[in-house]
Design a protein around this motif. Sequence first.
Motif, PDB file in Angstrom:
ATOM      1  N   SER A 143       0.827  -1.212   0.000  1.00 24.91           N
ATOM      2  CA  SER A 143       0.000   0.000   0.000  1.00 24.91           C
ATOM      3  C   SER A 143       0.861   1.263   0.000  1.00 24.91           C
ATOM      4  O   SER A 143       0.504   2.265  -0.627  1.00 24.91           O
ATOM      5  N   ASP A 144       2.006   1.235   0.686  1.00 31.28           N
ATOM      6  CA  ASP A 144       2.939   2.366   0.617  1.00 31.28           C
ATOM      7  C   ASP A 144       3.405   2.579  -0.819  1.00 31.28           C
ATOM      8  O   ASP A 144       3.416   3.711  -1.329  1.00 31.28           O
ATOM      9  N   ARG A 145       3.779   1.502  -1.478  1.00 34.83           N
ATOM     10  CA  ARG A 145       4.281   1.604  -2.858  1.00 34.83           C
ATOM     11  C   ARG A 145       3.180   2.087  -3.799  1.00 34.83           C
ATOM     12  O   ARG A 145       3.438   2.867  -4.727  1.00 34.83           O
ATOM     13  N   LEU A 146       1.955   1.634  -3.568  1.00 36.04           N
ATOM     14  CA  LEU A 146       0.841   2.062  -4.413  1.00 36.04           C
ATOM     15  C   LEU A 146       0.589   3.561  -4.284  1.00 36.04           C
ATOM     16  O   LEU A 146       0.369   4.262  -5.278  1.00 36.04           O
ATOM     17  N   ILE A 147       0.626   4.078  -3.075  1.00 38.46           N
ATOM     18  CA  ILE A 147       0.433   5.520  -2.867  1.00 38.46           C
ATOM     19  C   ILE A 147       1.501   6.307  -3.602  1.00 38.46           C
ATOM     20  O   ILE A 147       1.204   7.286  -4.310  1.00 38.46           O
ATOM     21  N   LEU A 148       2.751   5.896  -3.459  1.00 39.98           N
ATOM     22  CA  LEU A 148       3.842   6.614  -4.121  1.00 39.98           C
ATOM     23  C   LEU A 148       3.711   6.550  -5.638  1.00 39.98           C
ATOM     24  O   LEU A 148       3.990   7.534  -6.335  1.00 39.98           O
ATOM     25  N   THR A 149       3.256   5.426  -6.156  1.00 37.36           N
ATOM     26  CA  THR A 149       3.078   5.303  -7.601  1.00 37.36           C
ATOM     27  C   THR A 149       1.957   6.196  -8.098  1.00 37.36           C
ATOM     28  O   THR A 149       2.106   6.926  -9.101  1.00 37.36           O
ATOM     29  N   GLU A 150       0.816   6.178  -7.418  1.00 34.81           N
ATOM     30  CA  GLU A 150      -0.338   6.982  -7.850  1.00 34.81           C
ATOM     31  C   GLU A 150      -0.055   8.479  -7.739  1.00 34.81           C
ATOM     32  O   GLU A 150      -0.531   9.272  -8.544  1.00 34.81           O
ATOM     33  N   ALA A 151       0.726   8.868  -6.746  1.00 28.38           N
ATOM     34  CA  ALA A 151       0.986  10.295  -6.516  1.00 28.38           C
ATOM     35  C   ALA A 151       2.211  10.800  -7.242  1.00 28.38           C
ATOM     36  O   ALA A 151       2.509  12.005  -7.179  1.00 28.38           O
ATOM     37  N   ASP A 152       2.919   9.941  -7.952  1.00 29.01           N
ATOM     38  CA  ASP A 152       4.223  10.300  -8.506  1.00 29.01           C
ATOM     39  C   ASP A 152       4.166  11.545  -9.386  1.00 29.01           C
ATOM     40  O   ASP A 152       4.972  12.475  -9.223  1.00 29.01           O
ATOM     41  N   ALA A 153       3.240  11.602 -10.318  1.00 26.57           N
ATOM     42  CA  ALA A 153       3.166  12.750 -11.232  1.00 26.57           C
ATOM     43  C   ALA A 153       2.829  14.026 -10.479  1.00 26.57           C
ATOM     44  O   ALA A 153       3.388  15.098 -10.767  1.00 26.57           O
TER      45      ALA A 153
END
Length: 374
Positions: free
Chosen positions: A28-38
């Motif tokens: 879930s940490d990795r998913l948040i960082l991926t979704e918010a990256d842009a």
Amino acid sequence: MTDVAEVLASLRRAPDVEADNLTAVDASDRLILTEADAALAEVDGDRVAVIGDRYGALTLGAAAAHGLTGMRVHQDPITGEQATARNAARLGLASAYRSHGLDEALVRGARVVLLQLPRSLAELTEIAETVARWADPAVTVYSAGRLKHMSRSMNDVLARSFGEVIATRAAQKSRGLIARGPVRTDPPTYPARTTVPELGLTVVAHGAVFASGALDRGTRVLLRHVDRIAPDARRVVDLGCGTGLLAIAAARARPNAEVIASDRSAAAVASARATADLAGVTLTVRREDALADEPDAGVDVVLCNPPFHEHTAVHTGGAEKLVRAAARVLRPGGEMWTVYNGHLHYRGLLARTVGPTEIVDRTPKFVVTRSVRV
């Protein structure tokens, strides 16, 4: 080190319990960082707020990916703050963030919020309302959690504070919720006030506090004994105090004693302090990790209703840490009174760590024990 994967792989939980089945980072940490990256690539660090980061994965991952500094971070447990600080110092990322309470200063003008979803809907409500009240109107909240701990009600909670809530596709047994269009709630739901007639108290509770404004069943059983526990005690500690009900009862029973309400949770400490003030009871209230600020061998009584979870994992390490802390601060002959779910079999732990332990009360679900420090 600026490679995000290396940063995440290096994170540690200490001073929280370390174990093979307890991790500092999850999907879930990795998913948040991926979704918010842009979105993170388009803002300065002081326009980013991070809430519920357990050990620094969101904060330090964002800093490593985008060179952000000055992010504002709120972590309810002090151990999360301490772990993040240790991880940041080791990685040379101490300037990446500043710690804040769950308040206006945390989210004022924020354009991006990274949120590790709490299991408690009450906690999520207070977070969502705080963001919606103070963040930039163009804010986007990127949140996620493990599927086994998520419910449709989380969407509903976010939808009360944001005009748009979108669920992401599941990835590695995690799912994201993205929220935009803040809608201010007046008055805010938390802190909430609840009357507990059997105690003659109005409990003030923030969203993240255990049992919210209710009198949980374990505390109710231990409260049966507070009036008769060591009546001459001069220094009493409610360890893991929550809203402070045990501490308040002890202070009422022993008006000449110093009663300390201690918890690692910012929400618990704020709730206990407000509840005691409203009741006209004087307590010393401290946010600390397992009585870290208490000297050795100076306490007459420790009262404790210990947890049996570490975040979302069922694990007794947290309770074991509290029992060791109690053993350290109790004077010889001092007493630890503990209530716990009967299936946990803590009596042996208490006897080994504190001293001779007897069962003084038992219900179909709970056991109350008295341990004497040797």
